[in-house]
Design a protein around this motif. Structure first.
Motif, PDB file in Angstrom:
ATOM      1  N   ASN A   1     -21.881  43.332  -5.884  1.00 18.52           N
ATOM      2  CA  ASN A   1     -21.475  42.258  -5.415  1.00 18.52           C
ATOM      3  C   ASN A   1     -21.602  41.999  -3.729  1.00 18.52           C
ATOM      4  O   ASN A   1     -21.352  41.098  -3.220  1.00 18.52           O
ATOM      5  CB  ASN A   1     -20.263  41.391  -5.780  1.00 18.52           C
ATOM      6  CG  ASN A   1     -19.013  42.621  -5.514  1.00 18.52           C
ATOM      7  OD1 ASN A   1     -19.179  43.380  -4.812  1.00 18.52           O
ATOM      8  ND2 ASN A   1     -18.080  42.170  -6.126  1.00 18.52           N
TER       9      ASN A   1
ATOM     10  N   CYS B 163     -19.895  37.451  -6.454  1.00 20.25           N
ATOM     11  CA  CYS B 163     -18.393  37.388  -6.216  1.00 20.25           C
ATOM     12  C   CYS B 163     -18.040  36.171  -5.758  1.00 20.25           C
ATOM     13  O   CYS B 163     -18.543  35.554  -4.648  1.00 20.25           O
ATOM     14  CB  CYS B 163     -17.868  38.506  -5.504  1.00 20.25           C
ATOM     15  SG  CYS B 163     -16.084  38.520  -4.778  1.00 20.25           S
ATOM     16  N   VAL B 164     -17.398  35.294  -6.617  1.00 20.33           N
ATOM     17  CA  VAL B 164     -17.492  33.609  -6.139  1.00 20.33           C
ATOM     18  C   VAL B 164     -16.221  33.629  -5.374  1.00 20.33           C
ATOM     19  O   VAL B 164     -16.307  32.631  -4.565  1.00 20.33           O
ATOM     20  CB  VAL B 164     -17.215  32.760  -7.591  1.00 20.33           C
ATOM     21  CG1 VAL B 164     -18.370  32.947  -8.284  1.00 20.33           C
ATOM     22  CG2 VAL B 164     -15.870  33.347  -8.357  1.00 20.33           C
ATOM     23  N   THR B 165     -15.408  34.547  -5.045  1.00 20.78           N
ATOM     24  CA  THR B 165     -14.478  34.361  -4.264  1.00 20.78           C
ATOM     25  C   THR B 165     -14.764  34.986  -2.689  1.00 20.78           C
ATOM     26  O   THR B 165     -14.498  34.297  -1.791  1.00 20.78           O
ATOM     27  CB  THR B 165     -13.222  35.182  -4.728  1.00 20.78           C
ATOM     28  OG1 THR B 165     -12.927  34.615  -5.939  1.00 20.78           O
ATOM     29  CG2 THR B 165     -11.936  34.838  -4.042  1.00 20.78           C
ATOM     30  N   PHE B 166     -15.265  36.106  -2.575  1.00 15.14           N
ATOM     31  CA  PHE B 166     -15.287  36.722  -1.370  1.00 15.14           C
ATOM     32  C   PHE B 166     -16.823  36.945  -1.018  1.00 15.14           C
ATOM     33  O   PHE B 166     -17.197  37.193   0.251  1.00 15.14           O
ATOM     34  CB  PHE B 166     -14.749  38.229  -1.355  1.00 15.14           C
ATOM     35  CG  PHE B 166     -13.297  38.151  -1.356  1.00 15.14           C
ATOM     36  CD1 PHE B 166     -12.643  37.396  -0.584  1.00 15.14           C
ATOM     37  CD2 PHE B 166     -12.819  38.478  -2.723  1.00 15.14           C
ATOM     38  CE1 PHE B 166     -11.240  37.501  -0.574  1.00 15.14           C
ATOM     39  CE2 PHE B 166     -11.408  38.201  -3.012  1.00 15.14           C
ATOM     40  CZ  PHE B 166     -10.466  38.129  -1.831  1.00 15.14           C
TER      41      PHE B 166
ATOM     42  N   CYS C 211     -16.484  34.548 -11.967  1.00 14.93           N
ATOM     43  CA  CYS C 211     -17.036  35.911 -11.521  1.00 14.93           C
ATOM     44  C   CYS C 211     -18.181  36.708 -12.472  1.00 14.93           C
ATOM     45  O   CYS C 211     -17.949  36.369 -13.736  1.00 14.93           O
ATOM     46  CB  CYS C 211     -15.739  36.992 -11.741  1.00 14.93           C
ATOM     47  SG  CYS C 211     -16.150  38.658 -11.156  1.00 14.93           S
TER      48      CYS C 211
ATOM     49  N   ASN D 251     -18.593  39.403 -13.296  1.00 14.94           N
ATOM     50  CA  ASN D 251     -18.388  40.439 -14.123  1.00 14.94           C
ATOM     51  C   ASN D 251     -18.056  40.246 -15.703  1.00 14.94           C
ATOM     52  O   ASN D 251     -18.172  40.875 -16.612  1.00 14.94           O
ATOM     53  CB  ASN D 251     -16.861  41.135 -13.887  1.00 14.94           C
ATOM     54  CG  ASN D 251     -17.111  42.047 -12.334  1.00 14.94           C
ATOM     55  OD1 ASN D 251     -18.228  42.667 -12.395  1.00 14.94           O
ATOM     56  ND2 ASN D 251     -16.167  42.059 -11.734  1.00 14.94           N
TER      57      ASN D 251
ATOM     58  N   CYS E 236     -12.627  45.657  -8.610  1.00 18.54           N
ATOM     59  CA  CYS E 236     -12.812  44.552  -9.668  1.00 18.54           C
ATOM     60  C   CYS E 236     -13.602  44.979 -11.001  1.00 18.54           C
ATOM     61  O   CYS E 236     -13.356  44.732 -12.013  1.00 18.54           O
ATOM     62  CB  CYS E 236     -13.202  43.159  -9.119  1.00 18.54           C
ATOM     63  SG  CYS E 236     -12.153  42.361  -7.940  1.00 18.54           S
TER      64      CYS E 236
ATOM     65  N   GLN F 271     -24.212  40.978  -8.896  1.00 14.23           N
ATOM     66  CA  GLN F 271     -23.225  40.254  -9.489  1.00 14.23           C
ATOM     67  C   GLN F 271     -22.631  39.395  -8.492  1.00 14.23           C
ATOM     68  O   GLN F 271     -21.752  39.976  -7.353  1.00 14.23           O
ATOM     69  CB  GLN F 271     -22.093  41.423 -10.035  1.00 14.23           C
ATOM     70  CG  GLN F 271     -20.716  41.151 -10.516  1.00 14.23           C
ATOM     71  CD  GLN F 271     -19.373  41.395  -9.701  1.00 14.23           C
ATOM     72  OE1 GLN F 271     -19.500  42.707  -9.331  1.00 14.23           O
ATOM     73  NE2 GLN F 271     -18.665  40.525  -9.423  1.00 14.23           N
TER      74      GLN F 271
ATOM     75  N   GLY G 110     -14.399  43.400  -3.336  1.00 18.50           N
ATOM     76  CA  GLY G 110     -13.721  42.274  -4.266  1.00 18.50           C
ATOM     77  C   GLY G 110     -12.294  42.406  -3.991  1.00 18.50           C
ATOM     78  O   GLY G 110     -11.446  42.057  -3.423  1.00 18.50           O
TER      79      GLY G 110
ATOM     80  N   TRP H 196     -10.229  38.506 -14.059  1.00 19.33           N
ATOM     81  CA  TRP H 196     -11.571  38.247 -12.821  1.00 19.33           C
ATOM     82  C   TRP H 196     -11.382  36.586 -12.579  1.00 19.33           C
ATOM     83  O   TRP H 196     -11.004  35.872 -13.528  1.00 19.33           O
ATOM     84  CB  TRP H 196     -12.948  38.600 -13.424  1.00 19.33           C
ATOM     85  CG  TRP H 196     -12.832  40.118 -13.766  1.00 19.33           C
ATOM     86  CD1 TRP H 196     -12.738  41.295 -13.010  1.00 19.33           C
ATOM     87  CD2 TRP H 196     -13.577  40.465 -14.826  1.00 19.33           C
ATOM     88  NE1 TRP H 196     -13.199  42.262 -13.514  1.00 19.33           N
ATOM     89  CE2 TRP H 196     -13.679  42.049 -14.713  1.00 19.33           C
ATOM     90  CE3 TRP H 196     -14.220  40.270 -16.236  1.00 19.33           C
ATOM     91  CZ2 TRP H 196     -14.090  43.011 -15.545  1.00 19.33           C
ATOM     92  CZ3 TRP H 196     -14.505  41.144 -17.111  1.00 19.33           C
ATOM     93  CH2 TRP H 196     -14.459  42.607 -16.863  1.00 19.33           C
ATOM     94  N   CYS H 197     -11.518  36.488 -11.237  1.00 19.91           N
ATOM     95  CA  CYS H 197     -11.583  35.033 -11.110  1.00 19.91           C
ATOM     96  C   CYS H 197     -12.585  34.229 -11.862  1.00 19.91           C
ATOM     97  O   CYS H 197     -13.694  34.706 -12.393  1.00 19.91           O
ATOM     98  CB  CYS H 197     -12.099  34.751  -9.477  1.00 19.91           C
ATOM     99  SG  CYS H 197     -11.239  35.951  -8.546  1.00 19.91           S
TER     100      CYS H 197
HETATM  101  S1  SF4 Z   1     -12.720  38.911  -6.206  1.00 19.36           S
HETATM  102 FE1  SF4 Z   1     -15.140  38.580  -6.688  1.00 19.36          FE
HETATM  103  S2  SF4 Z   1     -15.387  40.225  -7.864  1.00 19.36           S
HETATM  104 FE2  SF4 Z   1     -13.179  40.255  -7.764  1.00 19.36          FE
HETATM  105  S3  SF4 Z   1     -12.767  39.093  -9.692  1.00 19.36           S
HETATM  106 FE3  SF4 Z   1     -12.969  37.833  -8.163  1.00 19.36          FE
HETATM  107  S4  SF4 Z   1     -15.008  37.000  -8.025  1.00 19.36           S
HETATM  108 FE4  SF4 Z   1     -15.067  38.956  -9.173  1.00 19.36          FE
END
Ligand code: SF4
Ligand SMILES: Cc1ncc(C[n+]2csc(CCOP(=O)(O)OP(=O)(O)O)c2C)c(N)n1
Lengths: 561, 282
Positions: free
Chosen positions: B119, B198-201, B18, B20, B49, B196, B123, B14-15
């Motif tokens: 999230n 999702c720090v990326t999207f 995240c 998770n 994810c 949760q 993801g 996971w990022c």
């Molecule tokens: S994309 Fe979002 S949900 Fe998936 S691992 Fe990265 S942070 Fe977590």
């Protein structure tokens, strides 16, 4: 050899589908071999229902076009049936207009008047008809009434018996039909439908879990198993859809329980992703598929064998699947039983193909016994209590490409079952080496399965002008036609994948082959071409939703192809 | 087993940051606190994810198809109702693909714990809108903004008859762990929607976003009152965490007379005597 056919017809809702099978059983118990074939539309009231019984003092296998005795419970029968001179037709002729000029032998039973005079409800019309039919064919009334007892709730029993008795009284001696005498040869035979044979094969094999969504003509497997679930300690689920049906069964099988699902083509379309999941997780699974015509909803209550290539190619990518194509009750029962062993031993999806004709018609050639039946659950890890929390190499080859299963709860058997490609322990892996190793290992099983599956079998005279090539239910009309004609024989495939095609190719040598199938393109013929290079040019194909009628086959052979 | 011993040894992908990770820790902690052995646990994961949870727990596991967690769980649980079944899926997985199964699992009141890593975004497939994404939000699949109303999954669950409905948050691990414990202890379908990030999207639904809005339900809250629960679920500015609704109800396996004496696993795959059944066909 005399074969007699009796047919009862009327609008849906007139009790045709209870009267027909009951009369078939009455004939069986009177010492005949019997075949019963139902036709009905996919509606609950109205539309034309009929049930066609074929019987003889010699084994019978299939349905004829011809009808000797027709019981017409309503006018609609005359709109749908061709009435010929030799036929005995039982009907309320006083009340059906347009029948005056018919040249058949009329047995006038004033149904309407009888019901009125005796204050009986319309629903016992079928029992009056059975009384008449029993009398005409010389069936002992005790046999008929015993069947009423077995089939009717107590509160309507007397009413139906008296209705049948009234029917019998209307029947004069000159109306009697000269039938061969029944004998005791068929006393022990079972009279049942193909779906019942599948269900019983599964129960015998220790089925634990059956889950699906109703779809004709597979639904009666669900109904019958649901009836048996408490008696045999099975869980039977009518799920929210077919997707859930197959996935639940996979969950149960993953947990170690023998699991099956069953459906028709439309349901299998939804289950397709589940078949792939079972394949890559190597979860044993038996899938009973009862075919019917048409993509989408097609013709729900009619028959066709057109899903063979769908099943052979089901789901994305390539994987080993077993495709069994039984052709009679015995094959359905024993092959369904064996399907569970094959699924457990090889950990692959196993299909048992049938079709509406085989699934819902009544056949009577089977006895079923325990001789030689053995359960094989394949490689199962016993556990290691010394290291209860160790991961277990679930997907590592043990023998012949087959890995060892470990049921959840087993100490030291921990593993992951993923829909993704994975390593020995079930952790996701995408490296090329692992992928190649897995594909090669999984496909290795095929060589060993091949040795276990039956090769096509030749029926009829060794040498003949024509050799029909068929699969599944088409065995039945061909068996029946053989009784009338020795100019042909036939090769029946009771399994299609994976089999030893080299040997099959040898069987085709020096034969004048004709593919006979109920589909438009000749699917088995095209599989044969792909696997052996042999192109069968002559095809006798039928795709009108009906099985081959015996006369049609005899006619085809006579014509020469 | 200690929480740490539930690590499978596989490092999560996971990022960093995240949500998770917190859910992972909460599950491990809950199992450890309840003293359940990993060999008696089946973790069923969906695709996304969220589904990768499967790889990181020292338990049995089944990584099913997208949206198909609950049917697998049903098959497993009815086959061996002594197992503890924990289900992990995403909002796309469970409320998009799997929403039908979700409602039917609620109707059945299957004894599993269902954790939805919510999230508000897809993801794994890199940032499309999910059924819980707010109206107007732009995403890869909705560059002009979402025009569908978001699904309120807790309201769906309550209306479908769910009897254990809870909300947790990745920013509150201890609280989440307690919720998961309560879920596992609950005899029936324990459904926990987990906020949760999702720090990326899913940048809109960040830790800051939640930290400003969440509050925990305390002892004065009566979770047996359905109307209260409905009110909580539709709150606009604030987001309540905790058990929002809970009621006793017959658990699914217990309604099967076939399972009264033993697990199904112990009776399957044995030759059965069917002679009296055959006699009816003679
Ligand atoms: S994309 Fe979002 S949900 Fe998936 S691992 Fe990265 S942070 Fe977590
Ligand atoms: C049948 C199918 N369709 C599409 C996909 C591709 N897919 C993988 S994950 C995913 C979405 C996951 O979203 P969500 O459930 O919200 O989980 P997250 O990754 O956000 O945890 C999709 C569409 C798939 N695997 N299977």
């Amino acid at each position: 050899m005399s074969v007699i056919t009796w047919k009862i017809g009327g609008p849906a809702g007139f009790g045709i589908m209870s009267a027909g099978p009951m009369f078939a059983m009455a004939l069986k118990r009177s010492g005949y071999s019997v075949h019963g074939y139902p036709e009905y539309p996919s509606i609950i009231r109205g539309g034309y229902n009929n049930y066609h019984v074929t019987f003889s003092d010699k084994p019978v296998f299939s349905v004829y076009n011809r009808c000797d005795i027709l019981v017409a419970l309503d006018k609609v029968v005359f709109d749908s049936e061709t009435i010929t001179k030799n036929m005995i037709v039982i009907a309320d002729f006083d009340n059906i207009k347009g029948t005056e000029d018919l040249e058949c032998k009329k047995v006038n039973i004033p149904f309407k008047k009888i019901l009125k005079d005796n204050e009986l409800p319309d629903i016992v019309k079928n029992s009056i008809a059975l009384g008449v039919s029993a009398k005409i064919l010389g069936i002992d009334e005790e046999i008929l009434f015993k069947l009423f007892e077995e089939n009717y709730p107590a509160k309507v029993l007397d009413m139906n018996i008296s209705a049948a008795k009234i029917g019998m009284e209307f029947c004069l001696d000159e109306m009697k039909f000269k039938a061969p005498k029944g004998n005791s040869n068929f006393k022990d035979n079972l009279l049942m439908t193909g779906n019942e044979a599948i269900a019983l094969g599964a129960v015998k094999a220790g089925l634990g879990f059956y889950s699906t969504y109703p779809m004709t003509p597979a639904s009666s497997i669900l109904h019958y198993l649901a009836k048996l679930e408490e008696k045999y300690g099975i869980i039977v689920k009518h799920t929210e859809d077919e997707i859930s049906g197959i996935i639940m069964a996979i969950g149960a099988s993953y947990a170690g329980v023998r699991a099956m699902t069953g459906t028709s083509g439309g349901g299998l379309s939804l289950m397709t992703e589940g078949v792939g999941l079972a394949a890559i997780t190597e979860t044993p699974l038996v899938i009973a598929l009862s075919q019917r015509p048409g993509p989408a909803t097609g013709m729900p209550t009619w028959t066709e064998q057109a899903d063979l290539k769908f099943v052979l190619n089901i789901s994305q990518d390539e994987f080993v699947k077993i495709v069994l194509t039984p052709g009679d009750l015995n094959e359905l029962f024993y092959m369904t039983f064996e399907a569970f062993n094959l699924a457990d031993r090889y950990q692959v999806p196993v299909f048992v193909l049938t079709d509406k004709f085989l699934s819902e018609s009544h056949f009577c050639e089977a006895i079923f016994n325990d001789n030689g039946l053995k359960i094989d659950r394949g490689f199962i890890f016993e556990g290691n209590s010394e290291a209860p929390m160790e991961f277990f190499p679930r997907y590592k080859e043990v023998e012949n490409g087959i890995p060892m299963k470990s049921n959840p709860g087993t100490p030291g058997g921990l593993y992951k079952a993923p829909g993704n490609e994975h390593d020995d322990f079930g952790f996701v892996a995408t490296d090329s080496k692992t992928r190649i190793k897995n594909q090669e290992r999984r496909f290795k099983k095929e060589e060993f399965i091949k040795k276990e599956l039956p090769l096509p079998k030749l029926y009829g005279p060794k040498d003949a002008e024509i050799t029909f090539v068929c699969w599944g239910s088409t065995k039945q009309p061909l068996m029946e036609a053989l009784k009338h004609n020795d100019k042909f024989n036939f090769l029946h495939f009771s399994a299609i994948n994976p089999i030893d095609w080299k040997q099959v190719k040898n069987m085709f040598k020096d034969k004048n082959l004709v593919a006979i199938e109920t589909n438009f393109t000749g699917q088995l013929a095209s599989v044969i071409a792909e696997k052996t290079g042999i192109v069968i040019k002559d095809k006798y194909l039928k795709y009108d939703g009906r099985p081959f009628f015996v006369e049609e086959i005899i006619e085809y052979v006579k014509r020469g192809n | 087993m200690k929480a740490m011993e539930f690590n499978s040894g596989k490092i999560p992908v996971w990022c960093p940051g995240c949500g998770n990770f917190a859910i992972w820790n909460a599950i491990k902690g809950a199992l450890a606190d309840l003293e359940i052995s990993g060999k008696d646990v089946v973790n069923i994961s969906g695709i996304g994810c969220s589904g990768k949870m499967l790889n990181h727990l020292r338990t049995y596991g089944f990584h099913t198809l997208h949206g198909r967690t609950l049917p697998v769980a049903t098959g497993v649980k009815l086959s061996n109702h002594k197992l503890t079944v924990v289900v992990n899926g995403g909002d796309g997985d469970g409320y998009g693909m799997g929403v039908g199964h979700f409602i039917h699992a609620i109707r059945r009141n299957l004894d599993v714990t269902y954790l939805v890593h919510d999230n508000h975004i897809y993801g794994l497939t890199t940032g499309q809108a999910s059924p819980t994404t707010d109206k107007g939000l732009k995403s890869k699949s909705t560059p002009h903004g979402v025009i569908d109303e978001p699904l309120n999954p807790l309201a769906v669950a309550l209306n479908a008859g769910a009897t254990f409905v809870a909300r947790g948050y990745s920013g509150e691990v201890e609280h989440l762990k307690e919720l998961i414990k309560a879920g596992i202890n609950y005899k029936g379908f324990a459904y926990i929607d987990i906020l949760q990030p999702c720090v990326t999207f899913g940048k809109t639904y960040s830790y800051e976003y939640y930290d400003e809005r969440i509050y925990k339900l305390d002892e004065s809250y009566d979770f047996t009152n359905f109307d209260n629960a409905m009110k909580k679920i539709w709150e606009k500015e604030k987001i309540a965490l905790g058990i929002i609704y809970k009621k006793e109800r017959d658990e699914y396996a217990s309604l099967h007379p076939q399972l009264k004496d033993d697990i199904l696993l112990n009776s399957t795959g044995k030759l059965r005597d069917i002679s009296d059944e055959l006699a009816r066909f003679k």
